[in-house]
Scaffold this active site. Structure first.
Site, mmCIF file in Angstrom:
data_model
loop_
_atom_site.group_PDB
_atom_site.id
_atom_site.type_symbol
_atom_site.label_atom_id
_atom_site.label_comp_id
_atom_site.label_asym_id
_atom_site.label_seq_id
_atom_site.Cartn_x
_atom_site.Cartn_y
_atom_site.Cartn_z
ATOM 1 N N HIS A 172 27.192 6.021 48.011
ATOM 2 C CA HIS A 172 25.789 6.261 47.652
ATOM 3 C C HIS A 172 24.880 5.913 48.825
ATOM 4 C CE1 HIS A 172 27.117 5.265 43.248
ATOM 5 N NE2 HIS A 172 27.532 6.448 43.650
ATOM 6 N N LEU A 173 24.377 6.935 49.492
ATOM 7 C CA LEU A 173 23.439 6.745 50.599
ATOM 8 C C LEU A 173 22.182 7.537 50.266
ATOM 9 C CD1 LEU A 173 26.167 7.579 53.146
ATOM 10 C CD2 LEU A 173 24.936 5.429 53.289
#
Lengths: 482, 127
Positions: free
Chosen positions: A417-418
């Protein structure tokens, strides 16, 4: 140099690019979507395997930040992007999170109820569901542990479709972009070019003119491309989008605020079998400590379990022979650290610097301590230390002090998750794009991917990305059609 | 640089898998060569900064092992190689720890991926 031309160029085919191209094509725009990776079907490789990593992950899954703690991050490099390789978990973010974004980033027309309506549409369109055949044994154990401790937990919905077979069993299919929006987009007229990497965009003043790209054919031949357009949507993800913009000379506030959900995993052993290859990834999560801390079950095939058992595990080979008794679990936290994405001269790949702040390490320590408490409450007999030199523990009290004593030099941190490398809103001091994704400094460039999330959504972000992009692109269509 | 690094990767994988499997030697063991070949492939496909850095550090690791065992890493016996690896694993220098972590974690993952594929191919996921 070969030339391509279109009215709208969409760079990237992950959830942001797929949603953008679909809505624009269906509204009658002439859309060209370019994707650096290849078009593979959703079942062209088994999930979470070495084969899949080599086929669909950027750099085979070996991308990392640099910082006080290096974080291995994963990006999809294939048509459909991350939706092809993640666990397909679906959440709506908390209403408080959306309200905080609206207030702190001064986002216009950002009413929680309107957004919830958009979430509902996404859920219906893409197929979001729980498992009709009941939860897997690993999820059931996890739920039992949470219940024993009095913690709120639940089965998380996924982008997944199930149907009964004539024999009475179940057939299921991940509802990734290649199964949902990409076919819809192509049917509506989108042209899709794969193997195309956009290097930079050329501007005249505030106006983007064309993209300079390179096409790599299936047999490895390279061809330079010039892609002309009237409007540009960059949807290449929270790392690649700021990279392209910075290479193109758009630097103000670009790639300065990259955020993530740092994650640590450990393996544990149970007296009863709880792992079976046909059950896939368990989808139960503890809600009690969200949005700061998420606890959950992870994919637990033999290679993954083996990787998360360090050398101090006694009789590791014998334990792995009893693999159905072993499971991998994770703690993910809503990190506050802000990283920077920077192009490097000569190199194709960027330098991504990211600090894992002391408070994030404390949260990870607290999360590990609570996760150990949970798996022991669920009946685990051994928890294998995720620390390089950590001993196997047989009681959760061994990790009571972890929030204060997490050995940051011995941990392996990763994330899928970026986000937030170009936050949206009207606060010019914090926001690079406006309330609907248009670059503040340019007249015809929009960003529609995880980059525009103002901060961590505190949950798996794919549903939020799709919803915000849908909202933003609909606004674009309203403004640019009769 | 790349041809020079392959024997060092082979030795690293041999050392890691001996420790992983609790063995003194791996002659006849399946998938050792495949694991080394895949790690080599992975290094070549890493982002340039890391890939080149890792290749350089791998060669430096081989050379500096002389100080500990009188020979390059790849020419030491298993006990000597394990001492070299442990020393870097406990180093205060983060780069050295990352180096050992890469070979240990990826070596383990790749090896068991081959074993799993050969012995127990996955059924169709129904979740």
């Amino acid at each position: 140099m070969a030339r391509l031309d279109c009215d709208v160029l969409v760079v990237g085919s992950g959830p942001g690019g797929a949603m953008t191209s679909t809505l624009l094509s269906e509204a009658g725009f002439d859309v060209l979507m370019v994707e650096e990776g290849r078009h593979h079907s959703v079942d062209s490789s088994k999930s979470y395997t070495l084969e899949e990593m080599n086929q669909k992950y950027r750099n085979g899954g070996l991308t990392s930040t640099l910082g006080n703690v290096n974080v291995t991050y994963i990006e999809g490099k294939c048509v459909g992007g991350a939706s092809e390789i993640n666990a397909a978990l679906y959440h709506r973010p908390l209403a408080e999170t959306l309200e905080t974004w609206r207030r702190d980033f001064q986002i216009d027309d950002f009413e929680v109820q309107d957004l919830m309506d958009q979430f509902e549409t996404i859920e219906g369109e893409l197929g979001v569901s729980t498992r009709p055949m009941g939860e897997s044994p690993a999820s059931q154990l996890f739920a039992r542990g949470a219940e024993t401790l009095g913690w709120k937990s639940r089965e998380i919905q996924r982008f997944w479709k199930y149907s009964k077979t004539p024999e009475g069993g179940w057939r299921s299919r991940r509802q990734s972009m290649t199964e949902t929006l990409i076919p819809r987009s192509l049917a509506a007229g989108t042209r899709l070019e794969t193997g195309v990497r956009v290097h930079r965009i050329h501007f005249q003043g505030e106006h983007a003119l064309y993209a300079e790209a390179e096409r790599t054919t299936e047999d490895g031949r390279k061809q330079r491309l010039r892609i002309g357009f009237n409007k540009l949507f960059v949807c290449a993800g929270a790392v690649q989008t700021p990279l392209v913009l910075r290479r193109s000379g758009v630097t103000h506030g670009v790639g300065d605020t990259l955020q993530m959900h740092p994650m640590i995993r450990f393996a544990a052993r149970f007296p009863e079998p709880m792992n079976d290859p046909t059950w896939g990834v368990p989808v139960h999560q503890v809600e009690q400590f969200k949005p700061a801390i998420t606890l959950g079950c992870s994919h637990s095939s033999i290679p993954h379990v083996a990787m998360w058992m360090n050398r101090l595990v006694p009789d590791k080979v014998a334990r792995l022979e009893e693999w159905p008794h072993l499971g991998v679990f994770y703690v993910a936290v809503a990190g506050k650290g802000m990283g920077k994405v920077r192009p490097l001269p000569v190199f194709k790949h960027p330098l991504v610097r990211h600090p894992v702040l002391p408070e994030d390490l404390n949260l990870l320590g607290e999360g590990l301590s609570r996760l150990a408490e949970l798996v022991f409450a669920a009946g685990a007999t051994e928890v294998y230390s995720p620390f390089e030199h950590g001993e196997t523990i047989t009681h959760p009290s061994a990790w009571d002090d972890l929030p204060q004593t997490l050995p940051s030099d011995q941990i392996s941190v990763s994330t899928i998750h970026l986000f937030s490398s170009l936050p949206m809103g009207e606060d010019l001091a914090r926001c690079t794009v406006d309330s609907h994704g248009k670059l503040h400094s340019k007249s015809n460039v929009w960003i529609q991917d995880a980059s525009v999330l103002p901060t961590s959504p505190g949950v798996n972000p794919q549903g939020t990305i799709l919803t915000l992009v849908r909202r933003n692109v609909q606004r674009f269509i309203d403004q640019h059609t009769g | 640089m790349r041809p020079r690094v392959r024997p060092v990767i082979d030795s690293l994988v041999d050392t890691v898998l001996c420790a992983e499997l609790g063995r003194e030697e791996l002659s006849g063991e399946r998938f050792v060569d495949e694991t080394a070949a895949m790690l080599h492939h992975k290094l070549e496909h890493m982002p340039e900064l890391f890939g080149l850095g890792m290749l350089g550090v791998t060669l430096a690791f081989d050379t500096t092992a002389r100080a500990r065992g009188g020979r390059p890493f790849r020419k030491q016996d298993l006990a000597g190689r394990q001492r070299c690896l442990d020393a870097w694993k406990r180093s205060p220098i983060g780069l050295f720890r990352s180096f050992t972590q890469f070979y240990e974690k990826m070596g383990t993952f790749v090896y068991y991926s081959h074993v799993e594929e050969a012995d127990a191919p996955h059924g169709h996921e129904v979740s």
